[in-house]
Motif scaffolding. Structure first.
Motif, short mmCIF file in Angstrom:
data_model
loop_
_atom_site.label_atom_id
_atom_site.label_comp_id
_atom_site.label_asym_id
_atom_site.label_seq_id
_atom_site.Cartn_x
_atom_site.Cartn_y
_atom_site.Cartn_z
N ASP A 41 2.14 19.29 1.13
CA ASP A 41 2.88 18.48 2.26
C ASP A 41 1.53 17.62 2.68
OD1 ASP A 41 3.13 18.08 5.06
OD2 ASP A 41 3.73 19.96 5.53
N PRO A 42 1.94 16.38 3.01
CA PRO A 42 0.81 15.41 3.08
C PRO A 42 0.13 15.47 4.50
CG PRO A 42 3.13 14.42 3.10
CD PRO A 42 3.40 15.45 2.77
N ALA A 43 0.95 16.46 5.34
CA ALA A 43 0.38 16.84 6.65
C ALA A 43 -1.15 17.74 6.49
CB ALA A 43 1.24 17.45 7.61
N HIS B 272 3.94 3.17 -1.57
CA HIS B 272 4.71 3.38 -2.86
C HIS B 272 6.24 3.98 -3.00
CE1 HIS B 272 0.12 3.24 -3.69
NE2 HIS B 272 0.64 2.05 -4.41
N GLN B 273 6.54 4.48 -1.85
CA GLN B 273 7.85 5.26 -1.70
C GLN B 273 8.28 5.20 -0.14
OE1 GLN B 273 9.33 8.05 -1.15
NE2 GLN B 273 10.65 8.58 -2.85
N GLU C 71 10.20 7.30 1.69
CA GLU C 71 9.63 8.13 2.24
C GLU C 71 8.26 8.42 3.08
OE1 GLU C 71 11.00 11.76 0.00
OE2 GLU C 71 12.64 11.09 -0.07
N LEU C 72 7.24 7.73 2.48
CA LEU C 72 6.18 7.89 2.69
C LEU C 72 5.61 6.94 3.77
CD1 LEU C 72 4.75 9.33 -0.64
CD2 LEU C 72 4.97 10.67 1.35
N PHE D 232 -4.02 13.27 1.71
CA PHE D 232 -3.10 12.14 1.33
C PHE D 232 -3.49 10.76 2.04
CE2 PHE D 232 0.69 9.71 1.64
CZ PHE D 232 1.47 9.98 0.73
N THR E 35 -2.94 7.19 3.50
CA THR E 35 -1.85 6.47 3.93
C THR E 35 -2.11 4.94 3.54
OG1 THR E 35 -3.23 6.27 5.81
CG2 THR E 35 -1.54 8.24 5.65
N TRP E 36 -3.34 4.55 3.39
CA TRP E 36 -3.77 3.07 3.02
C TRP E 36 -3.25 2.61 1.72
CZ3 TRP E 36 -7.31 1.91 -0.52
CH2 TRP E 36 -8.14 3.02 -0.78
N ASN E 37 -2.99 3.63 0.56
CA ASN E 37 -2.93 3.37 -0.83
C ASN E 37 -1.94 4.39 -1.09
OD1 ASN E 37 -2.21 2.35 -3.24
ND2 ASN E 37 -4.54 2.44 -3.56
N THR E 38 -0.93 4.52 -0.70
CA THR E 38 -0.31 6.13 -0.63
C THR E 38 -0.30 7.02 -1.84
OG1 THR E 38 1.85 5.11 -1.14
CG2 THR E 38 1.45 5.89 1.23
N SER F 201 0.91 -1.29 0.03
CA SER F 201 0.09 0.09 0.09
C SER F 201 0.84 1.28 -0.05
CB SER F 201 -0.84 -0.10 1.42
OG SER F 201 -0.38 0.04 2.52
N GLN G 152 8.16 16.67 5.29
CA GLN G 152 9.35 16.40 4.45
C GLN G 152 10.48 16.10 5.18
OE1 GLN G 152 11.17 19.19 1.58
NE2 GLN G 152 10.35 17.60 0.01
N LEU H 160 0.28 12.82 10.91
CA LEU H 160 1.74 13.54 10.65
C LEU H 160 1.69 14.99 11.02
CD1 LEU H 160 4.10 12.91 9.22
CD2 LEU H 160 3.04 13.52 7.05
N ALA H 161 0.59 15.59 10.94
CA ALA H 161 0.56 17.00 11.44
C ALA H 161 0.81 17.19 13.17
CB ALA H 161 -0.84 17.61 11.23
N GLY I 268 4.28 10.08 -6.91
CA GLY I 268 5.17 8.89 -6.52
C GLY I 268 6.41 9.38 -6.07
N ALA I 269 6.57 10.75 -5.77
CA ALA I 269 7.94 11.34 -5.90
C ALA I 269 8.63 11.30 -4.43
CB ALA I 269 8.07 12.52 -6.51
N GLY I 270 7.72 10.96 -3.44
CA GLY I 270 8.35 10.84 -1.94
C GLY I 270 7.69 12.10 -1.52
N ALA I 271 8.25 12.27 -0.17
CA ALA I 271 7.78 13.44 0.81
C ALA I 271 7.83 14.72 0.26
CB ALA I 271 8.51 13.49 2.14
N GLN I 272 6.71 15.69 0.09
CA GLN I 272 6.53 16.83 -0.44
C GLN I 272 6.33 17.99 0.65
OE1 GLN I 272 6.96 17.13 -3.94
NE2 GLN I 272 7.66 15.11 -3.74
N THR I 273 6.42 19.25 0.09
CA THR I 273 6.51 20.33 0.97
C THR I 273 5.18 21.26 0.55
OG1 THR I 273 7.85 21.75 -0.33
CG2 THR I 273 8.57 20.37 1.60
#
Lengths: 344, 262
Positions: free
Chosen positions: B139-141, A128-129, A131-132, B145, B147-150, A126, A177, A148-149, B130-135
């Motif tokens: 920001d996923p916070a 895909h990367q 970091e996440l 976003f 989390t169960w299927n990112t 579930s 991040q 996360l917040a 799909g590029a990883g943590a962003q700002t």
């Protein structure tokens, strides 16, 4: 002789001076910081740190965060609670993960190593990367129960984290991040590639005849899914645990009915350390796992065709296979002090 | 020697020209986009009750979505592509009905020219997803976003309908997520060519009509479709979410006007 004595006399005060120099501390810190090195013969990793270079301060921050319960809602559970280094970062003797307030999770805690090579994470793929990945346990009510917040807010208000984040990323600021990238610097450099198996493959050690017989059996019966050198092909398969799967597994993510009861093929590296086994931790020993593959396969519409007839092993073959699986234990990985809980 | 000096002078002159066009004056003016959420001809009111063509009732409590990958089509068929950068969320906008400031933003700088159409994605492109943590807005916070299927939630509508089969009569229409989900592209022709010059830009005022969420390419019925959080269940909602938008009107915007606001 004379020359070496002279060199030694010179080297002694020199090395003392070196250790005192500030840049020597940086050198020592750099040596204590793992980098992602691709072992000989391994494929290129999926996560390569191109956008998140591993630094001493970044790795140290990730390591500290990994072991700090501040990331959970009530400050009671850290990543390291369920991912224990002596168990190759699995959770020894726990069938499923344990979250805040003593609640049980739904699935077995997997070991953490060689994650940079995993195309997707979690039992059902579930995430895909790399970091996440932490977003999932941080926000799962059955694990760390927060968000996360909330984690970022707590870190911002902490007495020491703002300084550690600034040191790790070169400017003031705590955000998600940076939190996730620091954790990836720790989890992504957990590389296990120094088992007896690895040394034997490199010609540095020798398999016993029994281990060698086990390797042959492994390649005949297991390696189609548990592919060398990572010991997984990272596919999703139903390995016949239940006639009617109790956990939909991969289907929860993909939405395909044909994925009912499919789970990621786990790596078998360090498998002797990561009991209990299977996505729900139902088997306590590798003996039980072999019993399953030899006589316990349950038929169902999504059963993997490779397991339709099970695996046939006599008593001697079972012992040989278990001896081979033991050779996948990486003692230097589980004793690597760089990955241990920090004491500062 | 004289020859060499002349060549150096020529090179310096060329460099100074390049400096003027690249690093000096900006390559154009920003173009402002404003979005109003409406139901038919009336402004959307969170909590108000509306009716679908089939007679079902619905109300909205929360409406948030991403817009990204803006492009402007020139009269000659070429495109201005709004810049996005891999290390920031520039060019990705999180629109929230409850946050007035989020409904007005700028793209560009847009080079001088004549533009005939606007294109954008409702959501986030697969590469960034799909590029990883962003700002920033990504920001996923921010809670957009999964989390169960990112992956990012592209479009989020939460509301109620007495016809909803949910125990609390809730409507949860969430589009997006992981697994390489593809964001829908929207193209809106401009009613008349929009001229961007050295001292005049424009504001494109878009209307997003929430009535079309239920009566769009697909007719949605809250009795049967009340919760959608995966790609299969949300496919019709995703189609409809891309059909909400139209250009209501366009203002000319002098350079001085752009300084105010964001």
């Amino acid at each position: 002789m004379k020359r070496s004595t002279l060199l030694g006399l010179l080297a002694l005060p020199l090395s003392a001076a070196l250790i005192a120099a500030p840049w020597a501390h940086a050198l020592i810190a750099a040596r204590a910081t793992p980098q992602l090195q691709v072992p000989h013969g391994w494929p290129a990793p999926h996560y390569n740190f191109a956008a998140n270079p591993v630094t001493p301060a970044g790795f140290a921050l990730g390591r500290r965060l990994f072991y700090d319960p501040i990331l959970s809602r009530d400050g009671s559970v850290s990543c390291g609670n369920c991912h224990q280094q002596f168990a190759a970062f699995a959770h020894l003797d726990h069938r499923v993960s344990h979250g805040i307030g003593g609640v049980n999770g739904k699935r077995n805690t997997p070991g953490l190593f060689n994650l940079a090579w995993q195309p997707e994470l979690m039992w059902d793929g579930s995430v895909h990367q790399l970091e996440l990945q932490p977003v999932a346990p941080i926000s799962n009510p059955l694990e760390m129960g927060g968000s996360l917040a909330l984690a970022v807010d707590k870190l911002r208000g902490d007495a020491s984290y703002p300084r550690l984040f600034a040191a790790a990323f070169g400017s003031p600021g705590v955000d998600s991040q940076r939190l996730l990238r620091a954790l990836a610097q720790f989890t992504g450099t957990l590389v296990s590639a120094d088992s007896h198996y690895d040394r034997a493959m490199q010609g540095r050690e020798a398999f016993t005849p029994q281990e060698h017989a086990g390797l042959d059996l492994f390649r005949e019966h297991c390696a189609a899914c548990h592919r060398e050198p990572l010991f997984s092909d990272f596919s999703y398969r139903n390995n016949g645990l239940d006639a009617a799967p109790r956990d939909a597994g991969r289907a929860l993510v993909s939405g395909h009915p044909g994925d009912q009861g499919l789970f990621r093929v786990p790596s078998l590296r360090n498998v002797a350390l990561t009991a209990p086994y299977m996505h729900d931790g139902r088997y306590d020993s590798l003996q039980q796992v072999l019993d399953h593959y030899t006589s316990g396969i349950q038929s169902s519409p999504t059963l993997d065709p490779l397991l339709a007839n099970g695996i046939t092993l006599n008593a001697g073959q079972r012992r040989a296979l278990l001896a081979f699986l033991d050779s996948l234990t990486d003692d230097s990985f589980i004793h690597d002090r760089r990955f241990a809980q920090p004491h500062d | 020697m004289a020859d060499r000096a002349a060549r150096l002078l020529a090179a310096a002159w060329l460099l100074s020209l390049a400096g003027c066009s690249l690093g000096g004056a900006p390559a154009g003016l920003p173009l402002r986009i404003e979005i109003s959420h409406v139901v038919g001809d009336a402004p959307l009111q969170l909590g108000n009750t509306y009716r679908t063509a089939a007679g079902d009732s619905w109300s909205a409590e929360r409406l948030r979505y991403y817009l990204s990958n803006f492009r402007l089509r020139r009269a000659d068929g070429s495109w201005f592509v709004n810049p996005q950068s891999a290390d920031s969320s520039r060019g990705y906008f999180l629109v929230d009905e409850a946050d007035g400031a989020s409904k007005q933003f700028q793209i560009g700088p847009v080079p001088a020219g004549s533009y005939s159409g606007l294109e954008f994605l409702v959501g986030v492109d697969a590469a960034r997803n799909g590029a990883g943590a962003q700002t920033g807005t990504l920001d996923p916070a921010r809670g957009m976003f999964w989390t169960w299927n990112t992956g990012y939630i592209f479009f989020q509508f939460d509301g109620h309908s007495p016809q909803s089969g949910d125990a609390e009569h809730a409507l949860s229409y969430h589009v997006g997520g992981g697994g390489g989900a593809t964001a829908h592209s929207v193209f809106l022709p401009l009613p008349a060519p929009v001229e961007v010059t050295a001292d005049t830009s424009a504001e494109l005022h878009l209307h997003a009509d929430l009535a079309r969420l239920f009566d769009g390419a697909h007719a949605l019925h809250p009795a049967s479709l009340f919760t959608a959080m995966d790609a299969a269940a949300a496919a019709q909602i995703a189609d409809n979410s891309a059909g909400l938008y139209r250009i209501d009107h366009v203002h000319r915007l002098p350079k001085a006007g752009l300084a105010e606001g964001s």
